[in-house]
Design an enzyme around this catalytic site. Structure first.
Site, mmCIF file in Angstrom:
data_model
loop_
_atom_site.group_PDB
_atom_site.id
_atom_site.type_symbol
_atom_site.label_atom_id
_atom_site.label_comp_id
_atom_site.label_asym_id
_atom_site.label_seq_id
_atom_site.Cartn_x
_atom_site.Cartn_y
_atom_site.Cartn_z
ATOM 1 C CD GLU A 91 47.731 40.074 35.769
ATOM 2 O OE1 GLU A 91 48.826 40.082 35.211
ATOM 3 O OE2 GLU A 91 47.490 40.716 36.789
ATOM 4 C CB CYS A 104 43.155 34.140 43.234
ATOM 5 S SG CYS A 104 42.899 35.863 43.625
ATOM 6 C CB CYS A 111 39.145 47.576 40.703
ATOM 7 S SG CYS A 111 38.181 47.465 42.230
ATOM 8 C CB CYS A 115 42.230 50.158 47.485
ATOM 9 S SG CYS A 115 40.525 49.658 47.813
ATOM 10 C CB CYS A 118 44.883 47.813 45.231
ATOM 11 S SG CYS A 118 44.432 46.459 44.131
ATOM 12 C CB CYS A 338 47.080 40.046 47.947
ATOM 13 S SG CYS A 338 46.409 38.567 48.606
HETATM 14 N N1 SAH Z 1 37.902 44.112 45.794
HETATM 15 C C1 SAH Z 1 37.967 43.012 46.690
HETATM 16 C C2 SAH Z 1 38.810 41.840 46.198
HETATM 17 C C3 SAH Z 1 40.134 42.111 45.535
HETATM 18 S S1 SAH Z 1 41.553 42.383 46.463
HETATM 19 C C4 SAH Z 1 38.436 43.490 48.065
HETATM 20 O O1 SAH Z 1 38.724 44.654 48.216
HETATM 21 O O2 SAH Z 1 38.432 42.702 48.996
HETATM 22 C C5 SAH Z 1 41.897 40.967 47.410
HETATM 23 C C6 SAH Z 1 42.692 41.292 48.658
HETATM 24 O O3 SAH Z 1 44.026 41.740 48.336
HETATM 25 C C7 SAH Z 1 42.060 42.419 49.454
HETATM 26 O O4 SAH Z 1 42.035 42.137 50.823
HETATM 27 C C8 SAH Z 1 42.999 43.568 49.160
HETATM 28 O O5 SAH Z 1 42.895 44.566 50.111
HETATM 29 C C9 SAH Z 1 44.351 42.877 49.129
HETATM 30 N N2 SAH Z 1 45.397 43.679 48.499
HETATM 31 C C10 SAH Z 1 45.260 44.603 47.533
HETATM 32 N N3 SAH Z 1 46.459 45.170 47.242
HETATM 33 C C11 SAH Z 1 47.379 44.577 48.031
HETATM 34 C C12 SAH Z 1 48.804 44.695 48.165
HETATM 35 N N4 SAH Z 1 49.512 45.531 47.419
HETATM 36 N N5 SAH Z 1 49.409 43.907 49.075
HETATM 37 C C13 SAH Z 1 48.704 43.011 49.796
HETATM 38 N N6 SAH Z 1 47.376 42.844 49.693
HETATM 39 C C14 SAH Z 1 46.707 43.626 48.837
#
Ligand code: SAH
Length: 345
Positions: A91, A104, A111, A115, A118, A338
């Site tokens: 996406e 974006c 990934c 996390c 996420c 995000c």
């Molecule tokens: N892997 C990279 C980039 C992808 S995520 C990273 O970790 O930075 C991009 C941003 O979205 C990151 O700051 C991540 O922590 C945030 N993010 C991921 N899941 C989220 C969620 N459910 N709500 C808000 N932000 C989130």
């Protein structure tokens, strides 16, 4: 199999054109039509038959296919689902601001970072994207705008904040940056590209040496190692204090700063004490904080704090004189905000 044209930086292309004794102007013509004008047929009339025959034989000029488009009703965000040649999907999101867009980009299918907050992480890592699949997201989104919102095809910022950990797929991301930066093509300014990382130190080392000037965003999310371990498992391998110490040593140009992203989760990391500790950790650095209230997705167990709580958090940070922005959840009605990207759905 033919090589994708969109995997080549300008210098890669020049080398191939040179080795094959073709007119050196071919490289500039190709980059100009494909990346500046973003027109993919007319270039064929601009070069000799000999060069054309060579290019047709050597290169694949196809781009990832747009499978679905989701347009937000709330704002003008657009989410694209791309179908790749092996049927994997990724996406890409266009985020609107003042009649312009940030894009974006995804860097991996799924990934490996896993996390806990996420949606993408739940898929696990399927594979890295190639450079042409990264550059292709940009070109296809631009073309979609040109067709569907004519006059609005202005993509000003490029952020690697979609699916995947960009520093975990460094080679392909670096080459994509080289293509975006090339003055023969899209000519995006170095300060207009941001790579966001969970804190993958081997990739950080390469970023500082190989693509200095491209902006960095670190997903920080908690000043406490224990809490960060829970949110971002690679913190156990590359702890925050080591990541920050490493980033602190990187020379930045005058106007450059590091963005620290801070995900706010209700009753987990949103207290005044968390804010105070975060402020102490970042005070005095060339820092900019992006507060991201948690965006829920199907099955998520964390909650989003109230706006009042988010504003109080920011007030604490203001006392440390660190510029802080609360990031609004654009496109969340189509799961384009995000952390809401998960192309299995
Ligand atoms: N892997 C990279 C980039 C992808 S995520 C990273 O970790 O930075 C991009 C941003 O979205 C990151 O700051 C991540 O922590 C945030 N993010 C991921 N899941 C989220 C969620 N459910 N709500 C808000 N932000 C989130």
């Amino acid at each position: 199999m033919k090589q994708s044209f969109y995997d080549l930086s300008y210098s890669d292309l020049e080398a191939i054109i040179n080795q094959n004794n073709l007119n050196p102007s071919v490289s500039a013509i190709l980059f100009n039509w494909h990346y500046k004008k973003k027109e993919t047929t007319q270039w064929r009339d601009k070069i000799s038959k000999l060069a054309l025959a060579f290019l047709e034989k050597s290169f694949d000029f196809s781009l990832p296919e747009i499978d679905r488009v989701y347009e937000s009703k709330k704002d003008r965000a657009v989410k694209f689902l791309f179908k790749l040649k092996d049927n994997h999907k990724v996406e890409t999101v266009l985020i609107p601001f003042n009649n312009k867009y940030s894009i974006c980009l995804s860097s991996q299918v799924g990934c490996a970072m896993n996390c806990s907050f996420c949606f993408t992480g739940e898929q696990g890592l399927k594979r890295n994207l190639t450079t042409n699949e990264i550059v292709g997201q940009f070109l296809q989104a631009w073309r979609w705008l040109a067709t569907n919102r004519p006059g609005e095809e202005r993509i000003i910022n490029i952020v690697f904040m979609g699916q995947g950990e960009p520093l975990h797929n460094f080679d392909a991301v670096k080459k994509a940056c080289e293509i975006f930066l090339s003055q023969h093509g899209t000519s995006v300014g170095v300060q207009k590209i941001t790579i966001s990382t969970a804190g993958y130190i081997p990739g950080l080392k390469r970023w500082s040496q190989e693509i200095p000037g491209v902006n960095l965003a670190l997903s920080l999310h908690s000043p406490f190692e224990e809490k960060r371990n829970e949110l971002i498992p690679i913190n156990k391998k590359y702890p925050l204090d080591e990541v920050l110490a490493y980033i602190d040593k990187i020379p930045l140009n005058k106007k450059q700063f590091i963005t620290y992203e801070y995900l706010l989760i209700k009753d987990f990391n949103d207290s005044p004490n968390d804010a105070e500790q975060l402020g102490m950790l970042l005070a005095g650095k060339s820092a900019y904080i992006n507060l991201i209230p948690f965006n829920p997705y199907p099955g998520s167990h964390y909650k989003r704090p109230s706006l009042d709580k988010v504003e109080k958090f920011k007030e604490v940070l203001d006392t440390f004189k660190i510029p802080t922005l609360i990031r609004s959840a654009k496109g969340d009605d189509v799961l384009a905000a995000c952390g809401q990207l998960n192309s299995n759905n």
